[in-house]
Design a protein around this motif. Structure first.
Motif, short mmCIF file in Angstrom:
data_model
loop_
_atom_site.label_atom_id
_atom_site.label_comp_id
_atom_site.label_asym_id
_atom_site.label_seq_id
_atom_site.Cartn_x
_atom_site.Cartn_y
_atom_site.Cartn_z
N TYR A 27 -26.38 -9.17 -15.59
CA TYR A 27 -26.13 -10.35 -16.43
C TYR A 27 -25.89 -11.60 -15.59
O TYR A 27 -25.94 -12.71 -16.11
CB TYR A 27 -24.98 -10.08 -17.42
CG TYR A 27 -23.59 -10.08 -16.82
CD1 TYR A 27 -22.76 -11.18 -16.97
CD2 TYR A 27 -23.13 -8.99 -16.09
CE1 TYR A 27 -21.49 -11.19 -16.42
CE2 TYR A 27 -21.86 -8.99 -15.55
CZ TYR A 27 -21.04 -10.09 -15.72
OH TYR A 27 -19.79 -10.09 -15.16
N GLN A 63 -16.33 -10.68 -7.06
CA GLN A 63 -16.21 -10.84 -8.51
C GLN A 63 -14.75 -10.68 -8.98
O GLN A 63 -13.90 -11.40 -8.52
CB GLN A 63 -17.20 -9.90 -9.22
CG GLN A 63 -18.66 -10.33 -8.96
CD GLN A 63 -18.96 -11.70 -9.56
OE1 GLN A 63 -18.53 -12.04 -10.64
NE2 GLN A 63 -19.70 -12.53 -8.83
N SER A 64 -14.49 -9.71 -9.86
CA SER A 64 -13.15 -9.68 -10.46
C SER A 64 -12.04 -9.23 -9.52
O SER A 64 -10.86 -9.31 -9.89
CB SER A 64 -13.14 -8.76 -11.69
OG SER A 64 -13.58 -9.50 -12.80
N GLU A 156 -24.06 -17.62 -11.90
CA GLU A 156 -23.17 -17.25 -13.01
C GLU A 156 -22.96 -18.44 -13.95
O GLU A 156 -22.95 -18.28 -15.17
CB GLU A 156 -21.83 -16.72 -12.50
CG GLU A 156 -20.97 -16.32 -13.69
CD GLU A 156 -19.73 -15.50 -13.38
OE1 GLU A 156 -19.38 -15.34 -12.20
OE2 GLU A 156 -19.12 -15.04 -14.35
N TYR A 187 -13.24 -20.83 -11.51
CA TYR A 187 -13.32 -19.40 -11.82
C TYR A 187 -14.63 -18.79 -11.28
O TYR A 187 -14.64 -17.75 -10.63
CB TYR A 187 -13.19 -19.18 -13.33
CG TYR A 187 -13.47 -17.77 -13.76
CD1 TYR A 187 -12.49 -16.78 -13.67
CD2 TYR A 187 -14.73 -17.39 -14.23
CE1 TYR A 187 -12.75 -15.48 -14.04
CE2 TYR A 187 -15.00 -16.09 -14.60
CZ TYR A 187 -14.01 -15.13 -14.51
OH TYR A 187 -14.28 -13.84 -14.86
N TYR A 239 -10.92 -2.28 -15.86
CA TYR A 239 -11.61 -2.49 -17.13
C TYR A 239 -11.11 -1.51 -18.20
O TYR A 239 -10.01 -0.99 -18.13
CB TYR A 239 -13.14 -2.38 -16.94
CG TYR A 239 -13.68 -3.32 -15.89
CD1 TYR A 239 -13.51 -4.69 -16.02
CD2 TYR A 239 -14.33 -2.84 -14.77
CE1 TYR A 239 -14.02 -5.56 -15.07
CE2 TYR A 239 -14.84 -3.71 -13.81
CZ TYR A 239 -14.66 -5.06 -13.96
OH TYR A 239 -15.15 -5.91 -13.01
N1 GLU Z 1 -17.68 -13.30 -12.79
C1 GLU Z 1 -17.72 -12.14 -13.63
C2 GLU Z 1 -17.58 -12.50 -15.09
O1 GLU Z 1 -16.78 -13.32 -15.42
C3 GLU Z 1 -16.62 -11.22 -13.20
C4 GLU Z 1 -16.71 -9.94 -13.91
C5 GLU Z 1 -16.04 -8.83 -13.21
O2 GLU Z 1 -16.21 -8.58 -12.03
O3 GLU Z 1 -15.31 -8.14 -13.95
O4 GLU Z 1 -18.25 -12.00 -15.92
#
Ligand code: GLU
Length: 303
Positions: A27, A63-64, A156, A187, A239
């Motif tokens: 995505y 990323q997160s 992104e 972010y 998650y």
């Molecule tokens: N930049 C990603 C987002 O906001 C981070 C998602 C992730 O690594 O959980 O969708």
């Protein structure tokens, strides 16, 4: 038991036929280009001994995992726990639904909505939420060459409609104080930071050592705040599979859709694994299995 090198080598041999399993995040267009076969792992002990295997020195998109560092930066902010909760969400990391019926208070700082609030807190405090985070990450890991990947951030940004919707939605509840576009820009850049497994394991050492990083003369957090962060990682860091992850791995951890997972064993070690193929909830598929093998083989988990 701390012959981690032979265990890393064993895990590598055992798992190498499966490198490439899972699905890379598509995505974010730039992340879709990553070769799924890549794999790296690094362990650093509380006293600084480093063990590594595979592409442990190759930077990837954290990323997160960046949410761990941004949360650390605001742990002392009095408004933090009024503006975000600390319960697992039971929903996807980018869900909007829960935010509606919970009046704009994100469940926890590790889902996207919570991380946007945290970014806003950093912005209010520092007047800049981009460079201060990068500098913080550089300092806690002792690595001055860590950078944003501007191509990933722009990629992104170009498709980040859901995060944009979420940030404006938070603003409608008064839970973003600053300029929404500035918060989003920061972010996306935090998420685009690139670090290797070795660098991430080093950055995680303060969570192993009750708030003290060997790379920074002043404590990053006190022992109580460090306990809080580790608890949040255990309950909210992986998650909507956090229960299953805790069951299999038994360590506080934070994952990212770049395929990295950073986990810590207080007083013992920080471990980072990178395998870009994700499972259905967004955690690295092999990364989760590798950490499960690692805690089983070493007998080292918090339980
Ligand atoms: N930049 C990603 C987002 O906001 C981070 C998602 C992730 O690594 O959980 O969708």
């Amino acid at each position: 038991m701390d012959d981690y090198q032979s265990i890393l080598d064993e895990i590598y041999t055992e798992l190498s036929p499966r490198f490439g399993e899972g699905h890379v995040a598509t995505y974010i267009p730039e992340l879709a280009k990553i070769e799924p076969q890549k794999f790296g792992m690094a362990v650093i002990t509380a006293d600084g001994r480093l063990f590594q295997v595979g592409r442990a020195d190759e930077p990837f998109s954290i990323q997160s995992i960046s949410k761990l560092f941004t949360l650390t930066m605001v742990m002392g902010e009095p408004a933090l726990w009024q503006r975000t909760g600390r319960e697992p969400s039971g929903n996807a990391f980018n869900s909007l639904v829960q935010l509606e019926y919970e009046n704009g208070i994100p469940r926890n700082p590790f889902i996207n909505a919570g991380a946007l609030v945290v970014t806003d807190l950093i912005l209010s405090k520092h007047g800049n939420a981009k460079e201060v985070v990068l500098n913080f990450v550089r300092r806690i890991s002792g690595q001055s060459d860590i950078s944003f990947n501007f191509t990933v951030a722009a990629s992104e940004e170009s498709v980040g409609f859901r995060n944009k919707a979420m940030a404006y939605f938070l603003k409608s509840f008064g839970n973003i104080k600053g300029d929404v576009e500035v918060v989003l820009d920061a972010y996306f850049h935090h998420c685009s930071i690139e670090m290797s497994c070795v660098q991430l394991a080093k950055a995680g050492l303060f969570l192993v050592n009750h708030g003290k990083s060997p790379y920074w003369s002043v404590p990053i957090l006190n022992a109580r705040e460090t306990k809080y962060i580790n608890s949040l990682m255990l309950t909210c860091g992986t998650y909507d599979a956090v229960g299953d992850f805790a069951y299999q791995v038994g360590l506080p951890a934070k994952s990212g859709v770049g395929g990295g997972i950073l986990a810590v064993m207080p007083d013992q070690f920080a471990v980072c694994v990178w395998s870009p193929g994700l499972n259905d909830v967004g955690n690295s598929l092999l990364g989760t299995q590798v950490l499960s093998l690692f805690t089983t083989k070493t007998g080292m988990s918090i339980f």
